[in-house]
Scaffold this active site. Structure first.
Site, PDB file in Angstrom:
ATOM      1  N   SER A  22       0.944  -1.211  -0.050  1.00 56.43           N
ATOM      2  CA  SER A  22      -0.073   0.081  -0.084  1.00 56.43           C
ATOM      3  C   SER A  22       0.950   1.344   0.122  1.00 56.43           C
ATOM      4  O   SER A  22       1.658   1.612   0.966  1.00 56.43           O
ATOM      5  CB  SER A  22      -0.757   0.107   1.346  1.00 56.43           C
ATOM      6  OG  SER A  22      -1.371   1.475   1.343  1.00 56.43           O
ATOM      7  N   HIS A  47      -1.217  -1.360  -4.333  1.00 54.61           N
ATOM      8  CA  HIS A  47      -2.487  -0.857  -3.768  1.00 54.61           C
ATOM      9  C   HIS A  47      -2.392   0.653  -3.425  1.00 54.61           C
ATOM     10  O   HIS A  47      -1.582   1.160  -2.732  1.00 54.61           O
ATOM     11  CB  HIS A  47      -2.545  -1.824  -2.479  1.00 54.61           C
ATOM     12  CG  HIS A  47      -3.980  -1.605  -1.581  1.00 54.61           C
ATOM     13  ND1 HIS A  47      -5.040  -2.335  -2.131  1.00 54.61           N
ATOM     14  CD2 HIS A  47      -4.266  -0.969  -0.742  1.00 54.61           C
ATOM     15  CE1 HIS A  47      -6.022  -1.962  -1.511  1.00 54.61           C
ATOM     16  NE2 HIS A  47      -5.610  -1.022  -0.644  1.00 54.61           N
ATOM     17  N   ASP A  49      -4.824   3.611  -1.976  1.00 53.76           N
ATOM     18  CA  ASP A  49      -5.850   4.055  -0.874  1.00 53.76           C
ATOM     19  C   ASP A  49      -6.472   5.254  -1.330  1.00 53.76           C
ATOM     20  O   ASP A  49      -5.447   6.327  -1.055  1.00 53.76           O
ATOM     21  CB  ASP A  49      -5.296   3.620   0.579  1.00 53.76           C
ATOM     22  CG  ASP A  49      -5.253   2.366   0.914  1.00 53.76           C
ATOM     23  OD1 ASP A  49      -6.015   1.529   0.797  1.00 53.76           O
ATOM     24  OD2 ASP A  49      -4.066   2.193   1.040  1.00 53.76           O
ATOM     25  N   MET A  51      -9.100   8.250  -0.240  1.00 55.29           N
ATOM     26  CA  MET A  51      -9.631   8.667   1.060  1.00 55.29           C
ATOM     27  C   MET A  51     -10.265   9.904   0.718  1.00 55.29           C
ATOM     28  O   MET A  51      -9.395  10.736   0.282  1.00 55.29           O
ATOM     29  CB  MET A  51      -8.611   8.616   2.192  1.00 55.29           C
ATOM     30  CG  MET A  51      -8.055   7.089   2.325  1.00 55.29           C
ATOM     31  SD  MET A  51      -7.186   7.265   3.708  1.00 55.29           S
ATOM     32  CE  MET A  51      -6.467   5.508   3.979  1.00 55.29           C
ATOM     33  N   HIS A  80      -8.392   1.076  -4.325  1.00 50.11           N
ATOM     34  CA  HIS A  80      -9.266   0.944  -2.999  1.00 50.11           C
ATOM     35  C   HIS A  80      -9.792   2.266  -2.759  1.00 50.11           C
ATOM     36  O   HIS A  80      -9.377   3.209  -2.082  1.00 50.11           O
ATOM     37  CB  HIS A  80      -8.437   0.561  -1.864  1.00 50.11           C
ATOM     38  CG  HIS A  80      -9.014   0.102  -0.732  1.00 50.11           C
ATOM     39  ND1 HIS A  80      -8.616   0.055   0.524  1.00 50.11           N
ATOM     40  CD2 HIS A  80     -10.564   0.261  -0.535  1.00 50.11           C
ATOM     41  CE1 HIS A  80      -9.709  -0.263   1.595  1.00 50.11           C
ATOM     42  NE2 HIS A  80     -10.700  -0.145   1.062  1.00 50.11           N
ATOM     43  N   MET A  82     -11.996   4.647  -0.842  1.00 46.98           N
ATOM     44  CA  MET A  82     -12.748   5.004   0.319  1.00 46.98           C
ATOM     45  C   MET A  82     -13.350   6.395   0.200  1.00 46.98           C
ATOM     46  O   MET A  82     -12.943   7.364   0.829  1.00 46.98           O
ATOM     47  CB  MET A  82     -11.803   4.852   1.762  1.00 46.98           C
ATOM     48  CG  MET A  82     -11.179   3.601   1.975  1.00 46.98           C
ATOM     49  SD  MET A  82      -9.756   3.362   2.988  1.00 46.98           S
ATOM     50  CE  MET A  82      -8.632   3.450   1.535  1.00 46.98           C
ATOM     51  N   MET A 151     -11.442  -5.694   5.192  1.00 44.53           N
ATOM     52  CA  MET A 151     -10.672  -4.786   5.824  1.00 44.53           C
ATOM     53  C   MET A 151     -10.415  -5.430   7.403  1.00 44.53           C
ATOM     54  O   MET A 151     -11.354  -6.078   7.928  1.00 44.53           O
ATOM     55  CB  MET A 151     -11.440  -3.538   6.276  1.00 44.53           C
ATOM     56  CG  MET A 151     -11.781  -2.762   5.081  1.00 44.53           C
ATOM     57  SD  MET A 151     -10.074  -2.104   4.109  1.00 44.53           S
ATOM     58  CE  MET A 151      -9.137  -1.470   5.690  1.00 44.53           C
ATOM     59  N   GLY A 156      -8.877   4.047   7.135  1.00 52.10           N
ATOM     60  CA  GLY A 156      -8.634   5.433   7.148  1.00 52.10           C
ATOM     61  C   GLY A 156      -7.163   5.776   7.288  1.00 52.10           C
ATOM     62  O   GLY A 156      -6.520   6.896   7.125  1.00 52.10           O
ATOM     63  N   PHE A 157      -6.513   4.791   8.032  1.00 52.07           N
ATOM     64  CA  PHE A 157      -5.043   5.022   8.221  1.00 52.07           C
ATOM     65  C   PHE A 157      -4.188   3.719   8.292  1.00 52.07           C
ATOM     66  O   PHE A 157      -4.675   2.461   8.670  1.00 52.07           O
ATOM     67  CB  PHE A 157      -4.975   5.514   9.875  1.00 52.07           C
ATOM     68  CG  PHE A 157      -5.901   6.713  10.157  1.00 52.07           C
ATOM     69  CD1 PHE A 157      -5.509   8.099   9.877  1.00 52.07           C
ATOM     70  CD2 PHE A 157      -7.118   6.663  10.498  1.00 52.07           C
ATOM     71  CE1 PHE A 157      -5.943   9.034  10.078  1.00 52.07           C
ATOM     72  CE2 PHE A 157      -7.795   7.896  10.779  1.00 52.07           C
ATOM     73  CZ  PHE A 157      -7.484   8.980  10.563  1.00 52.07           C
ATOM     74  N   GLY A 158      -3.045   3.987   7.913  1.00 46.24           N
ATOM     75  CA  GLY A 158      -1.993   2.809   7.799  1.00 46.24           C
ATOM     76  C   GLY A 158      -1.332   2.616   9.358  1.00 46.24           C
ATOM     77  O   GLY A 158      -1.911   3.404  10.203  1.00 46.24           O
ATOM     78  N   GLY A 159      -0.862   1.441   9.446  1.00 43.89           N
ATOM     79  CA  GLY A 159      -0.081   1.311  10.729  1.00 43.89           C
ATOM     80  C   GLY A 159      -1.041   1.025  12.038  1.00 43.89           C
ATOM     81  O   GLY A 159      -0.548   0.853  13.085  1.00 43.89           O
ATOM     82  N   ASP A 187      -6.796  -6.301   4.226  1.00 42.75           N
ATOM     83  CA  ASP A 187      -6.093  -5.170   4.168  1.00 42.75           C
ATOM     84  C   ASP A 187      -6.185  -4.748   5.473  1.00 42.75           C
ATOM     85  O   ASP A 187      -7.230  -4.306   5.977  1.00 42.75           O
ATOM     86  CB  ASP A 187      -6.869  -4.238   3.033  1.00 42.75           C
ATOM     87  CG  ASP A 187      -6.135  -2.924   3.065  1.00 42.75           C
ATOM     88  OD1 ASP A 187      -5.066  -2.554   3.581  1.00 42.75           O
ATOM     89  OD2 ASP A 187      -6.871  -1.923   2.314  1.00 42.75           O
ATOM     90  N   GLY A 188      -5.023  -4.423   6.090  1.00 46.29           N
ATOM     91  CA  GLY A 188      -4.738  -3.733   7.366  1.00 46.29           C
ATOM     92  C   GLY A 188      -3.934  -4.634   8.439  1.00 46.29           C
ATOM     93  O   GLY A 188      -4.367  -5.736   8.444  1.00 46.29           O
ATOM     94  N   GLY A 189      -2.863  -3.982   8.937  1.00 44.31           N
ATOM     95  CA  GLY A 189      -2.114  -4.757  10.027  1.00 44.31           C
ATOM     96  C   GLY A 189      -1.782  -5.979   9.427  1.00 44.31           C
ATOM     97  O   GLY A 189      -1.197  -6.924  10.000  1.00 44.31           O
ATOM     98  N   GLY A 209       1.182  -2.003   3.960  1.00 45.10           N
ATOM     99  CA  GLY A 209       1.556  -0.868   3.997  1.00 45.10           C
ATOM    100  C   GLY A 209       3.008  -0.684   4.776  1.00 45.10           C
ATOM    101  O   GLY A 209       3.990  -0.722   4.251  1.00 45.10           O
TER     102      GLY A 209
END
Ligand code: DX5
Ligand code: ZN
Length: 229
Positions: A22, A47, A49, A51, A80, A82, A151, A156-159, A187-189, A209
């Site tokens: 990402s 990827h 993102d 937003m 993606h 959002m 998800m 909304g946020f990476g990390g 997607d995410g974490g 990401g």
């Protein structure tokens, strides 16, 4: 329908584990180099993102950035959205060079229409599910989808930390897909630690990401998440 990008996606769904870094976690001051680096490091897709500050509480970038990056990369662009409502922006991202356009099931009342629009533009259509949305929300549109994104954080946020509660949904969606030619993405974490859990639950595409762009050795991180390390 004909394959929209035969040079980049010869088969669908792709086999093996696909790693989609990402760009949100890249250095925005050197995006072009970041894309080239991650391709050389073994990324399968990129990827992106998008937003809108409304569907999610953050802003990122728009189709102009895609277009600027498109010329310098042969990676499939996994976009993606959002954005709510998404439909009026879909043609712009398709023209800018998206290969896959993913809309959220929660983003508007006409999910089926959004997926139809993406396919009518010759792109692969994806549908994303927030952590609070049940798998059943996509039951009526599965035949319109080429890709489902589950998800594993709130968008909304990476990390953010991986939500283990979503693994059961990944299993459910895998069972719902059955023999359909649909890629299943998380997607995410995603990290080398959580990737095997997602793969075991049935995911075939891993978005990452922070675990790629924040790594000392991105190539090793990609290989580790793929299970090749
Ligand atoms: C979150 C985005 C993700 C995000 C993932 O809204 O959809 O793609 O960039 O970032 P990490 O891998 O850091 O959780
Ligand atoms: Zn994403």
């Amino acid at each position: 329908m004909p394959d929209p990008t035969p040079h980049r996606n010869p088969t669908w769904p792709p086999s093996g584990v696909i790693i989609a870094p990402s760009l949100l976690a890249a250095d925005f001051a050197r995006l072009g180099d970041a894309v080239a680096d991650v391709a050389a490091d073994g990324a399968d897709w990129l990827h992106l993102d998008i937003m809108d500050g409304h569907f999610v509480p953050n802003l990122s970038f728009g189709p102009q950035v895609l277009k600027a990056l498109r010329g310098g990369s042969a990676l499939p662009f996994d976009v993606h959205l959002m954005i709510s409502p998404a439909d009026s922006y879909i043609p712009g991202f398709a023209e800018a060079g998206a290969d896959h356009v993913i809309v959220h099931a929660e983003a508007g009342p006409h999910l089926h229409r959004s997926l139809q629009l993406v396919r009518s533009l010759g792109k692969r259509a994806g549908v994303a599910l927030n952590p609070g949305t049940p798998a059943e929300a996509i039951a009526s549109v599965l035949d319109m989808a080429d890709l489902v994104l589950v998800m594993t954080v709130n968008p909304g946020f990476g990390g953010q930390a991986f939500l283990h509660s979503q693994l059961e949904k990944v299993r459910q969606v895998r069972a719902m897909i059955g023999g359909r030619p649909i890629a299943l993405e998380v997607d995410g974490g995603i990290t080398p630690e959580t990737a095997p859990l997602a793969i075991e639950a049935g995911a075939g595409v891993l978005v990452a990401g922070t675990a790629v762009f924040g790594a000392q050795d991105p190539a090793a991180a990609i290989a580790a998440m793929r299970g090749a390390a």
